[in-house]
Design a protein around this motif. Structure first.
Motif, PDB file in Angstrom:
ATOM      1  N   GLY A  73      27.777  23.105  41.483  1.00  0.00           N
ATOM      2  CA  GLY A  73      28.041  24.503  41.884  1.00  0.00           C
ATOM      3  C   GLY A  73      28.396  24.561  43.196  1.00  0.00           C
ATOM      4  N   ASP A  74      27.513  24.157  43.819  1.00  0.00           N
ATOM      5  CA  ASP A  74      27.790  24.464  45.465  1.00  0.00           C
ATOM      6  C   ASP A  74      28.999  23.543  46.047  1.00  0.00           C
ATOM      7  OD1 ASP A  74      25.555  25.994  45.693  1.00  0.00           O
ATOM      8  OD2 ASP A  74      24.116  24.431  46.198  1.00  0.00           O
ATOM      9  N   TYR A  75      28.842  22.127  45.466  1.00  0.00           N
ATOM     10  CA  TYR A  75      29.912  21.017  45.965  1.00  0.00           C
ATOM     11  C   TYR A  75      31.162  21.448  45.363  1.00  0.00           C
ATOM     12  CZ  TYR A  75      32.230  16.619  46.974  1.00  0.00           C
ATOM     13  OH  TYR A  75      33.218  15.857  47.603  1.00  0.00           O
ATOM     14  N   PHE A  76      31.123  21.937  44.139  1.00  0.00           N
ATOM     15  CA  PHE A  76      32.796  22.141  43.552  1.00  0.00           C
ATOM     16  C   PHE A  76      33.246  23.406  44.040  1.00  0.00           C
ATOM     17  CE2 PHE A  76      31.583  18.592  40.888  1.00  0.00           C
ATOM     18  CZ  PHE A  76      32.879  18.120  40.143  1.00  0.00           C
ATOM     19  N   HIS A  99      27.595  23.919  29.574  1.00  0.00           N
ATOM     20  CA  HIS A  99      26.255  24.581  29.545  1.00  0.00           C
ATOM     21  C   HIS A  99      25.258  24.033  30.144  1.00  0.00           C
ATOM     22  CE1 HIS A  99      28.040  27.763  27.243  1.00  0.00           C
ATOM     23  NE2 HIS A  99      28.400  26.721  26.262  1.00  0.00           N
ATOM     24  N   GLU A 100      25.457  22.695  30.540  1.00  0.00           N
ATOM     25  CA  GLU A 100      24.239  21.840  31.224  1.00  0.00           C
ATOM     26  C   GLU A 100      24.528  21.424  32.547  1.00  0.00           C
ATOM     27  OE1 GLU A 100      22.342  19.299  28.758  1.00  0.00           O
ATOM     28  OE2 GLU A 100      22.314  20.602  26.798  1.00  0.00           O
ATOM     29  N   VAL A 101      25.789  20.904  32.762  1.00  0.00           N
ATOM     30  CA  VAL A 101      26.252  20.380  34.065  1.00  0.00           C
ATOM     31  C   VAL A 101      26.841  20.985  34.753  1.00  0.00           C
ATOM     32  CG1 VAL A 101      27.778  18.375  34.760  1.00  0.00           C
ATOM     33  CG2 VAL A 101      26.279  18.017  32.649  1.00  0.00           C
ATOM     34  N   PHE A 102      27.724  22.004  34.592  1.00  0.00           N
ATOM     35  CA  PHE A 102      28.430  22.861  35.286  1.00  0.00           C
ATOM     36  C   PHE A 102      27.770  23.883  35.742  1.00  0.00           C
ATOM     37  CE2 PHE A 102      32.323  20.360  33.479  1.00  0.00           C
ATOM     38  CZ  PHE A 102      32.809  19.926  34.702  1.00  0.00           C
ATOM     39  N   THR A 103      26.717  24.444  34.977  1.00  0.00           N
ATOM     40  CA  THR A 103      25.683  25.267  35.502  1.00  0.00           C
ATOM     41  C   THR A 103      24.758  24.807  36.724  1.00  0.00           C
ATOM     42  OG1 THR A 103      24.455  24.789  33.725  1.00  0.00           O
ATOM     43  CG2 THR A 103      25.813  26.626  33.426  1.00  0.00           C
ATOM     44  N   ASP A 104      24.530  23.490  36.867  1.00  0.00           N
ATOM     45  CA  ASP A 104      23.779  23.192  37.900  1.00  0.00           C
ATOM     46  C   ASP A 104      24.146  23.640  39.279  1.00  0.00           C
ATOM     47  OD1 ASP A 104      22.940  20.856  39.885  1.00  0.00           O
ATOM     48  OD2 ASP A 104      21.883  20.069  38.277  1.00  0.00           O
ATOM     49  N   ILE A 120      39.604  24.040  43.937  1.00  0.00           N
ATOM     50  CA  ILE A 120      40.081  24.981  42.946  1.00  0.00           C
ATOM     51  C   ILE A 120      39.597  24.727  41.451  1.00  0.00           C
ATOM     52  CG2 ILE A 120      41.858  26.647  42.442  1.00  0.00           C
ATOM     53  CD1 ILE A 120      41.137  26.736  45.340  1.00  0.00           C
ATOM     54  N   ASN A 121      38.587  25.233  40.797  1.00  0.00           N
ATOM     55  CA  ASN A 121      38.072  24.991  39.705  1.00  0.00           C
ATOM     56  C   ASN A 121      38.998  25.727  38.428  1.00  0.00           C
ATOM     57  OD1 ASN A 121      35.984  23.088  40.711  1.00  0.00           O
ATOM     58  ND2 ASN A 121      35.213  24.873  41.760  1.00  0.00           N
ATOM     59  N   VAL A 122      39.357  25.079  37.650  1.00  0.00           N
ATOM     60  CA  VAL A 122      40.161  25.701  36.535  1.00  0.00           C
ATOM     61  C   VAL A 122      39.526  24.858  35.215  1.00  0.00           C
ATOM     62  CG1 VAL A 122      42.191  26.302  35.352  1.00  0.00           C
ATOM     63  CG2 VAL A 122      42.104  25.961  37.841  1.00  0.00           C
ATOM     64  N   MET A 123      39.050  25.958  34.359  1.00  0.00           N
ATOM     65  CA  MET A 123      38.704  25.438  32.918  1.00  0.00           C
ATOM     66  C   MET A 123      39.990  26.026  31.874  1.00  0.00           C
ATOM     67  SD  MET A 123      35.386  26.275  30.815  1.00  0.00           S
ATOM     68  CE  MET A 123      34.317  25.374  32.079  1.00  0.00           C
ATOM     69  N   ILE A 124      40.274  25.051  30.984  1.00  0.00           N
ATOM     70  CA  ILE A 124      41.407  25.351  30.197  1.00  0.00           C
ATOM     71  C   ILE A 124      41.030  24.586  28.833  1.00  0.00           C
ATOM     72  CG2 ILE A 124      42.857  23.487  30.696  1.00  0.00           C
ATOM     73  CD1 ILE A 124      45.157  25.129  30.137  1.00  0.00           C
ATOM     74  N   GLN A 151      29.700  32.674  35.656  1.00  0.00           N
ATOM     75  CA  GLN A 151      28.504  31.699  35.339  1.00  0.00           C
ATOM     76  C   GLN A 151      27.963  31.439  36.505  1.00  0.00           C
ATOM     77  OE1 GLN A 151      30.690  28.672  33.326  1.00  0.00           O
ATOM     78  NE2 GLN A 151      30.280  27.348  35.016  1.00  0.00           N
ATOM     79  N   ASN A 152      26.545  30.725  36.357  1.00  0.00           N
ATOM     80  CA  ASN A 152      26.005  30.095  37.566  1.00  0.00           C
ATOM     81  C   ASN A 152      26.596  28.779  37.717  1.00  0.00           C
ATOM     82  OD1 ASN A 152      24.209  32.343  37.890  1.00  0.00           O
ATOM     83  ND2 ASN A 152      23.094  31.273  36.477  1.00  0.00           N
ATOM     84  N   GLY A 153      26.337  28.221  38.715  1.00  0.00           N
ATOM     85  CA  GLY A 153      27.065  26.845  38.899  1.00  0.00           C
ATOM     86  C   GLY A 153      28.458  26.932  39.297  1.00  0.00           C
ATOM     87  N   VAL A 154      29.294  26.105  38.696  1.00  0.00           N
ATOM     88  CA  VAL A 154      30.711  26.136  39.184  1.00  0.00           C
ATOM     89  C   VAL A 154      31.524  27.360  38.708  1.00  0.00           C
ATOM     90  CG1 VAL A 154      33.010  24.898  38.871  1.00  0.00           C
ATOM     91  CG2 VAL A 154      30.943  23.525  38.735  1.00  0.00           C
ATOM     92  N   GLN A 155      32.114  27.910  39.480  1.00  0.00           N
ATOM     93  CA  GLN A 155      32.904  29.093  39.430  1.00  0.00           C
ATOM     94  C   GLN A 155      34.407  28.983  39.018  1.00  0.00           C
ATOM     95  OE1 GLN A 155      31.376  32.408  39.516  1.00  0.00           O
ATOM     96  NE2 GLN A 155      29.668  30.978  39.315  1.00  0.00           N
TER      97      GLN A 155
END
Length: 379
Positions: free
Chosen positions: A57-60, A48-53, A65-69, A7-11
């Motif tokens: 994305g650049d900062y996070f 879909h609206e914030v984490f794609t910003d 280390i970014n994890v989604m669960i 996705q764009n933004g946060v990976q």
């Protein structure tokens, strides 16, 4: 398996917790966990609206280390329990030693989330620092409040209560009605039997002077809601009964009105029509006699679930009063149906005609009135 969510933004990565901790240690980066539920609209909006910003994305991506669960599958429930997460979305900042640095719940806009993420990296704003600072000086109201405010960002009020009571135990009753003590009580006291809450009840004017009458009233209502709501949500009649006894001991009309609402809600959810009838007979004229909307809602429940003559008589009485407060199409329909259920076709026809007349005057759909006309053989 180590995979990255495209996705764009946060990976975001989808990796096991232990692997994420190991990666955080190896890279000297803290973990950021986004814990979601598939049914949560706020989670979906953030995904879909914030984490794609791009700025998020650049900062996070450079900082964590970014994890989604999924919080309801796999490791999700265990991690929620481990870090005291009570709501979705849950946003956790954790170091490589598995220490929770900062936590948030709820929906955030991009700029607000970015500000909070930066706070999470400032030692003096992190939970471990604030907790240690407070417990090293538990008489200090400012340190207590600072810890509670940060803890509240990711926890419910019950999690705040132990620290608050440590501080409040250092305060005499005469010192309780101060502006800062009120903030601590309002944010963290959750037990109606506590010394502090009982003091608030007996000295509402003193607390209103340092806060406001409205805030004191809201605190009383909130503590009732927080005590009863979970038991109604879980349809736990036994647990509810024990909490209800505590709440009723407050002996305030507004509280009794709230209990009346919860009594009805629990009875309706559990299909306990005997207790629904008891609650409404005891409380309708005391608490909702001037609310035509609620009167009609209660009458409609009677229409659907109660058939004895006494119940129908009560429901007819309440619906008639609702119509006296404000004439309405749905009120006339309910009343016509109640009379029909009570085998009084003459009265049923009268109110069916009134409903039909309202549809003509207002240009509304008359389908329900037409169905009643057909059932009553009215031309």
């Amino acid at each position: 398996m180590n995979s990255s969510v495209a996705q764009n933004g946060v990976q975001f990565e989808e990796i096991p917790y232990k692997e994420a901790i190991a990666k955080a240690k190896a890279t000297h980066k803290p973990l950021f966990y986004m814990i979601y539920a598939t049914w949560c609209p706020h989670c979906e909006k953030m995904r879909h609206e914030v984490f794609t910003d791009d700025k998020i994305g650049d900062y996070f991506n450079s900082t964590f280390i970014n994890v989604m669960i999924d919080g309801e599958k796999g490791e999700g429930p265990e991690l929620r329990k481990k870090f005291g997460l009570k709501a979705f979305p849950g946003l956790l900042f954790i170091d490589g030693n598995e220490t929770l640095l900062y936590s948030l719940t709820g929906e955030f806009k991009a700029d607000d989330l970015l500000a909070e993420a930066k706070n999470a990296l400032i030692p003096e704003k992190q939970l471990p620092y604030l907790k240690d600072a407070f417990y090293a000086d538990p008489t200090n109201a400012d340190k207590c409040l600072a810890y509670l405010i940060t803890l509240r960002k990711g926890s419910d009020r019950k999690a705040l209560s132990p620290a608050a009571h440590v501080y409040l135990a250092t305060q005499t009753e005469e010192k309780l009605p101060s502006a800062i003590n009120w903030r601590i009580i309002a944010n963290a006291v959750t037990d109606v039997d506590s010394r502090e809450f009982r003091y608030v009840l007996k000295h509402q004017d003193q607390f209103a002077a340092v806060a406001s009458p409205l805030r004191v009233q809201r605190k009383i209502e909130n503590i009732v809601t927080e005590m009863l709501d979970p038991f109604v949500a879980n349809m736990d009649s036994i647990g509810y009964k024990s909490q209800r006894i505590k709440v009723k001991s407050i002996q305030l009309r507004k509280v009794d009105s709230l209990v009346f609402s919860y009594d009805m809600m629990l009875a309706e959810r559990t299909g306990d029509w005997k207790n629904y009838k008891k609650a409404t007979i005891d409380g309708v004229e005391k608490y909702v006699w001037t609310n035509q909307k609620i009167l009609k809602e209660i009458a409609n429940v009677y229409l659907q679930h109660l058939a004895d003559p006494e119940s129908l008589t009560d429901a007819i009485k309440w619906t008639k009063h609702a119509l006296e407060l404000m004439d309405s199409y749905d009120g006339n329909i309910i009343l016509a149906k109640l009379y029909l259920k009570a085998n009084d076709r003459k009265q049923a026809a009268i109110y069916a005609r009134k409903a039909k007349e309202l549809t003509k005057n207002l240009g509304w759909n008359s389908q329900e009135a037409d169905a009643l006309f057909k059932e009553l053989n009215i031309n």
